[in-house]
Design a protein around this motif. Structure first.
Motif, PDB file in Angstrom:
ATOM      1  N   ARG A 170      -5.114 -32.919 -50.495  1.00 18.20           N
ATOM      2  CA  ARG A 170      -5.146 -31.349 -50.704  1.00 18.20           C
ATOM      3  C   ARG A 170      -5.548 -31.102 -52.271  1.00 18.20           C
ATOM      4  O   ARG A 170      -5.151 -29.936 -52.808  1.00 18.20           O
ATOM      5  CB  ARG A 170      -3.592 -30.977 -50.643  1.00 18.20           C
ATOM      6  CG  ARG A 170      -2.990 -31.470 -49.382  1.00 18.20           C
ATOM      7  CD  ARG A 170      -1.654 -30.482 -49.133  1.00 18.20           C
ATOM      8  NE  ARG A 170      -0.920 -30.583 -50.207  1.00 18.20           N
ATOM      9  CZ  ARG A 170       0.167 -31.509 -50.434  1.00 18.20           C
ATOM     10  NH1 ARG A 170       0.272 -32.563 -49.886  1.00 18.20           N
ATOM     11  NH2 ARG A 170       0.869 -31.404 -51.697  1.00 18.20           N
ATOM     12  N   LEU A 210      -0.549 -35.107 -54.283  1.00 14.15           N
ATOM     13  CA  LEU A 210      -1.664 -34.073 -53.471  1.00 14.15           C
ATOM     14  C   LEU A 210      -2.402 -34.719 -52.381  1.00 14.15           C
ATOM     15  O   LEU A 210      -2.639 -34.180 -51.344  1.00 14.15           O
ATOM     16  CB  LEU A 210      -2.510 -33.301 -54.579  1.00 14.15           C
ATOM     17  CG  LEU A 210      -1.658 -32.346 -55.433  1.00 14.15           C
ATOM     18  CD1 LEU A 210      -2.848 -31.596 -56.188  1.00 14.15           C
ATOM     19  CD2 LEU A 210      -0.743 -31.451 -54.899  1.00 14.15           C
ATOM     20  N   ASP A 267      -5.365 -27.525 -54.389  1.00  8.31           N
ATOM     21  CA  ASP A 267      -4.281 -27.213 -55.075  1.00  8.31           C
ATOM     22  C   ASP A 267      -4.248 -27.404 -56.540  1.00  8.31           C
ATOM     23  O   ASP A 267      -3.295 -27.482 -57.170  1.00  8.31           O
ATOM     24  CB  ASP A 267      -2.901 -28.019 -54.468  1.00  8.31           C
ATOM     25  CG  ASP A 267      -2.781 -27.567 -52.930  1.00  8.31           C
ATOM     26  OD1 ASP A 267      -3.114 -26.545 -52.352  1.00  8.31           O
ATOM     27  OD2 ASP A 267      -1.640 -28.456 -52.551  1.00  8.31           O
ATOM     28  N   CYS A 276      -1.633 -26.299 -59.646  1.00  5.18           N
ATOM     29  CA  CYS A 276      -1.042 -27.193 -60.489  1.00  5.18           C
ATOM     30  C   CYS A 276      -1.166 -27.111 -61.872  1.00  5.18           C
ATOM     31  O   CYS A 276      -0.190 -27.019 -62.727  1.00  5.18           O
ATOM     32  CB  CYS A 276      -1.195 -28.633 -59.777  1.00  5.18           C
ATOM     33  SG  CYS A 276      -0.691 -28.908 -58.242  1.00  5.18           S
TER      34      CYS A 276
END
Length: 217
Positions: free
Chosen positions: A44, A41, A48, A52
């Motif tokens: 990010r 990631l 995220d 996840c």
């Protein structure tokens, strides 16, 4: 994820650019096994992370968790903090125990398990450009959880020459393998009935004065 049987142990590791996640049963049960995933990631992570985790265990099933575990660093300031805060929040809201283990300790267990280190104490090192070297010392210890003791917690040194003598190895995160160690150590702690209050789990940052233990915040 289908046919989820509680209780489960959820592990999170973000001490590198790759988020590592793991889910394992706290108690043996037919048809259950551990699952480990990795997600590159980078920056990010903040956006995220939740998605996840929900790929591994959807939020409506979080009440089937029995314990959490998180890598506390050393690692990137934002990445480490985001995952530790997430784990602390879930543990607090669900009233769950939370284990925190340094990323260096997880590496030490992985290296020992793969027979890449012997019985002598060894140092794990990570260079921080223009800042110094983060290093921690580890040794085989039959009385320690999982058989490896953290003799010297990771701290910041100005230069390599400042470290005590001993075997020195580069600290490299192996996301999925280190998550596997995180699941293993937390499972051992649970089996031993070890208390794991979420409030005591804090991220490690290499920001303290040189030669002093890493700050926790």
């Amino acid at each position: 994820m289908s046919a989820v049987s509680p209780p489960w142990l959820l592990a999170l590791h973000s001490s590198s650019e790759v988020l590592g996640l793991g889910l394992a049963p706290l108690e043996p049960a037919p048809g259950t096994s551990s699952r480990i995933s990795s997600h590159p990631l980078g920056r990010r992570l903040s956006n995220d992370l939740l998605a996840c985790v929900e790929q591994l265990l959807p939020a409506p099933q979080w009440r089937q968790l029995g314990r959490l575990a998180v890598a506390t660093g050393p690692g990137g300031f934002t990445g480490t903090r985001v995952t530790v805060v997430f784990a602390r929040t879930v543990a607090q809201q669900l009233g769950l125990p939370l284990d925190g283990f340094s990323s260096f300790l997880l590496m030490a267990h992985r290296l020992r398990q793969r027979a890449e280190v012997g019985d002598q104490p060894f140092w794990l090192l990570q260079e921080l450009p223009r800042r110094g070297i983060v290093a921690g010392c580890y040794a085989v210890d039959e009385w320690a959880l999982g058989g490896i003791a953290e003799r010297e917690a990771p701290r910041l040194y100005a230069q390599l020459a400042d470290l005590p003598a001993g075997v020195r190895l580069e600290a490299r995160v192996d996301p999925e393998a280190d998550v596997d160690q995180l699941l293993r150590l937390s499972g051992l702690a649970a089996a031993a009935g070890a208390a794991a209050p979420w409030a005591s789990v804090l991220p490690l940052y290499p920001t303290s004065p040189v030669g002093q233990p890493l700050g926790q915040a």
